[in-house]
Design a protein around this motif. Structure first.
Motif, PDB file in Angstrom:
ATOM      1  N   LEU A 114       0.835  -1.211   0.000  1.00 26.23           N
ATOM      2  CA  LEU A 114       0.000   0.000   0.000  1.00 26.23           C
ATOM      3  C   LEU A 114       0.868   1.259   0.000  1.00 26.23           C
ATOM      4  O   LEU A 114       0.550   2.235  -0.693  1.00 26.23           O
ATOM      5  N   SER A 115       1.957   1.233   0.731  1.00 27.17           N
ATOM      6  CA  SER A 115       2.857   2.392   0.776  1.00 27.17           C
ATOM      7  C   SER A 115       3.484   2.646  -0.592  1.00 27.17           C
ATOM      8  O   SER A 115       3.569   3.791  -1.050  1.00 27.17           O
ATOM      9  N   GLU A 116       3.912   1.566  -1.259  1.00 30.30           N
ATOM     10  CA  GLU A 116       4.490   1.718  -2.600  1.00 30.30           C
ATOM     11  C   GLU A 116       3.451   2.264  -3.580  1.00 30.30           C
ATOM     12  O   GLU A 116       3.749   3.139  -4.391  1.00 30.30           O
ATOM     13  N   ARG A 117       2.237   1.752  -3.508  1.00 29.83           N
ATOM     14  CA  ARG A 117       1.170   2.223  -4.406  1.00 29.83           C
ATOM     15  C   ARG A 117       0.909   3.703  -4.183  1.00 29.83           C
ATOM     16  O   ARG A 117       0.760   4.470  -5.129  1.00 29.83           O
ATOM     17  N   LEU A 118       0.839   4.114  -2.916  1.00 33.40           N
ATOM     18  CA  LEU A 118       0.598   5.530  -2.611  1.00 33.40           C
ATOM     19  C   LEU A 118       1.733   6.406  -3.142  1.00 33.40           C
ATOM     20  O   LEU A 118       1.484   7.467  -3.714  1.00 33.40           O
ATOM     21  N   TYR A 119       2.960   5.953  -2.950  1.00 31.18           N
ATOM     22  CA  TYR A 119       4.110   6.704  -3.434  1.00 31.18           C
ATOM     23  C   TYR A 119       4.009   6.927  -4.943  1.00 31.18           C
ATOM     24  O   TYR A 119       4.101   8.054  -5.432  1.00 31.18           O
ATOM     25  N   TYR A 120       3.802   5.843  -5.695  1.00 34.43           N
ATOM     26  CA  TYR A 120       3.731   5.973  -7.154  1.00 34.43           C
ATOM     27  C   TYR A 120       2.477   6.728  -7.592  1.00 34.43           C
ATOM     28  O   TYR A 120       2.484   7.418  -8.607  1.00 34.43           O
ATOM     29  N   LYS A 121       1.401   6.627  -6.800  1.00 33.37           N
ATOM     30  CA  LYS A 121       0.181   7.375  -7.120  1.00 33.37           C
ATOM     31  C   LYS A 121       0.453   8.878  -7.012  1.00 33.37           C
ATOM     32  O   LYS A 121       0.002   9.662  -7.849  1.00 33.37           O
ATOM     33  N   TYR A 122       1.189   9.282  -5.979  1.00 31.36           N
ATOM     34  CA  TYR A 122       1.547  10.696  -5.827  1.00 31.36           C
ATOM     35  C   TYR A 122       2.367  11.182  -7.020  1.00 31.36           C
ATOM     36  O   TYR A 122       2.133  12.264  -7.550  1.00 31.36           O
ATOM     37  N   ILE A 123       3.331  10.345  -7.426  1.00 26.22           N
ATOM     38  CA  ILE A 123       4.172  10.705  -8.572  1.00 26.22           C
ATOM     39  C   ILE A 123       3.305  10.842  -9.819  1.00 26.22           C
ATOM     40  O   ILE A 123       3.436  11.803 -10.592  1.00 26.22           O
ATOM     41  N   MET A 124       2.397   9.877 -10.016  1.00 29.28           N
ATOM     42  CA  MET A 124       1.538   9.917 -11.204  1.00 29.28           C
ATOM     43  C   MET A 124       0.616  11.139 -11.169  1.00 29.28           C
ATOM     44  O   MET A 124       0.422  11.808 -12.180  1.00 29.28           O
ATOM     45  N   LEU A 125       0.049  11.440  -9.999  1.00 31.76           N
ATOM     46  CA  LEU A 125      -0.820  12.614  -9.885  1.00 31.76           C
ATOM     47  C   LEU A 125      -0.068  13.894 -10.211  1.00 31.76           C
ATOM     48  O   LEU A 125      -0.579  14.774 -10.895  1.00 31.76           O
ATOM     49  N   GLU A 126       1.158  13.965  -9.713  1.00 27.78           N
ATOM     50  CA  GLU A 126       1.980  15.141 -10.000  1.00 27.78           C
ATOM     51  C   GLU A 126       2.212  15.265 -11.511  1.00 27.78           C
ATOM     52  O   GLU A 126       2.076  16.338 -12.087  1.00 27.78           O
ATOM     53  N   ASN A 127       2.545  14.144 -12.141  1.00 25.92           N
ATOM     54  CA  ASN A 127       2.784  14.165 -13.589  1.00 25.92           C
ATOM     55  C   ASN A 127       1.504  14.455 -14.368  1.00 25.92           C
ATOM     56  O   ASN A 127       1.533  15.133 -15.389  1.00 25.92           O
ATOM     57  N   ASN A 128       0.364  13.930 -13.900  1.00 31.27           N
ATOM     58  CA  ASN A 128      -0.903  14.142 -14.606  1.00 31.27           C
ATOM     59  C   ASN A 128      -1.374  15.593 -14.536  1.00 31.27           C
ATOM     60  O   ASN A 128      -2.213  16.005 -15.322  1.00 31.27           O
ATOM     61  N   SER A 129      -0.846  16.340 -13.589  1.00 27.71           N
ATOM     62  CA  SER A 129      -1.230  17.750 -13.508  1.00 27.71           C
ATOM     63  C   SER A 129      -0.407  18.602 -14.477  1.00 27.71           C
ATOM     64  O   SER A 129      -0.676  19.777 -14.665  1.00 27.71           O
ATOM     65  N   SER A 130       0.592  17.994 -15.098  1.00 30.19           N
ATOM     66  CA  SER A 130       1.439  18.713 -16.054  1.00 30.19           C
ATOM     67  C   SER A 130       0.656  19.050 -17.322  1.00 30.19           C
ATOM     68  O   SER A 130      -0.210  18.294 -17.748  1.00 30.19           O
ATOM     69  N   LEU A 131       0.986  20.154 -17.925  1.00 29.84           N
ATOM     70  CA  LEU A 131       0.386  20.520 -19.211  1.00 29.84           C
ATOM     71  C   LEU A 131       1.107  19.841 -20.371  1.00 29.84           C
ATOM     72  O   LEU A 131       0.621  19.854 -21.495  1.00 29.84           O
ATOM     73  N   ARG A 132       2.263  19.238 -20.088  1.00 35.17           N
ATOM     74  CA  ARG A 132       3.038  18.566 -21.127  1.00 35.17           C
ATOM     75  C   ARG A 132       2.570  17.118 -21.278  1.00 35.17           C
ATOM     76  O   ARG A 132       2.704  16.325 -20.337  1.00 35.17           O
ATOM     77  N   PRO A 133       2.046  16.727 -22.425  1.00 29.54           N
ATOM     78  CA  PRO A 133       1.595  15.346 -22.647  1.00 29.54           C
ATOM     79  C   PRO A 133       2.676  14.302 -22.378  1.00 29.54           C
ATOM     80  O   PRO A 133       2.397  13.247 -21.806  1.00 29.54           O
ATOM     81  N   VAL A 134       3.925  14.596 -22.764  1.00 31.08           N
ATOM     82  CA  VAL A 134       5.022  13.647 -22.568  1.00 31.08           C
ATOM     83  C   VAL A 134       5.208  13.343 -21.079  1.00 31.08           C
ATOM     84  O   VAL A 134       5.415  12.196 -20.682  1.00 31.08           O
ATOM     85  N   THR A 135       5.116  14.367 -20.242  1.00 35.01           N
ATOM     86  CA  THR A 135       5.262  14.187 -18.797  1.00 35.01           C
ATOM     87  C   THR A 135       4.140  13.327 -18.254  1.00 35.01           C
ATOM     88  O   THR A 135       4.365  12.429 -17.430  1.00 35.01           O
TER      89      THR A 135
END
Length: 198
Positions: A114-135
């Motif tokens: 669960l801790s690993e999933r949360l960590y990667y979820k935070y990273i993904m959320l941060e990237n998904n807020s980017s305006l750059r499609p590649v990110t």
């Protein structure tokens, strides 16, 4: 395998075979079972106000399905749907809690997972807020690859179509196609027989 099939079955888990598109649970349902994928894949999705599907995760063999909801008194915030014909082990919530109480190492393994999933979820959320499609796409690919033991370059075959990648990243398919080609030029991924490898 998050929890061995033998241990789950010893606590009363039953195997269920599901047809493609079978709804395991819907957004708003109360969690009653621990589910673990034995064969096939399951997608977690949500539909926005316009009815557009947003895929939040694709769960592969050995992974559990929204197990975190078994620890709190909340309804599912997503739908779980068989992505293809699949088999799951299904264990009632009370038996799952007993399994954890009687097997402290499994409980620690679940906490780590669960801790690993949360960590990667935070990273993904941060990237998904980017305006750059590649990110956005890189964040999503890294998240899905994080479920794999083999983290070497180009070892993970992405089991998603360009349309599904678009649904996960909230981008248009055309944008995904261009961004994937750009990532290939940057040697971040490889395309072999139309399949993406990261």
């Amino acid at each position: 395998m998050l929890i061995s099939e033998e241990l789950l079955q010893a606590y009363g888990a039953e195997l269920e075979t599901l047809e493609r598109s079978h709804i395991i649970f819907r957004e708003g349902d109360n969690p009653k079972y621990y589910y673990q994928v034995v064969k096939g894949r399951i997608k977690l999705n949500h539909y926005n106000e316009e009815g557009k599907e947003l895929i939040l995760a694709i769960l592969d063999v050995g992974l559990s399905v929204c197990e975190l909801l078994l620890f709190i008194d909340q309804t599912y915030p997503v739908n779980a749907i068989a992505f293809e014909e699949c088999t799951v082990l299904k264990l009632p919530k009370s038996d799952f809690i007993r399994l954890l109480d009687e097997n402290p190492q499994i409980s620690r393994d679940i906490n780590k997972f669960l801790s690993e999933r949360l960590y990667y979820k935070y990273i993904m959320l941060e990237n998904n807020s980017s305006l750059r499609p590649v990110t956005r796409i890189k964040g999503m690919l890294d998240y899905h690859k994080s479920f794999r033991e083999d983290q070497s370059k180009f070892s993970y075959e992405v089991p998603l179509t360009r349309q599904q990648i678009a649904s996960i990243t909230a981008l248009r398919v055309e944008t995904v196609v261009r961004a994937v080609k750009q990532l290939e030029k940057e040697n971040y991924l490889k395309i072999i027989n139309r399949k993406v490898y990261v």
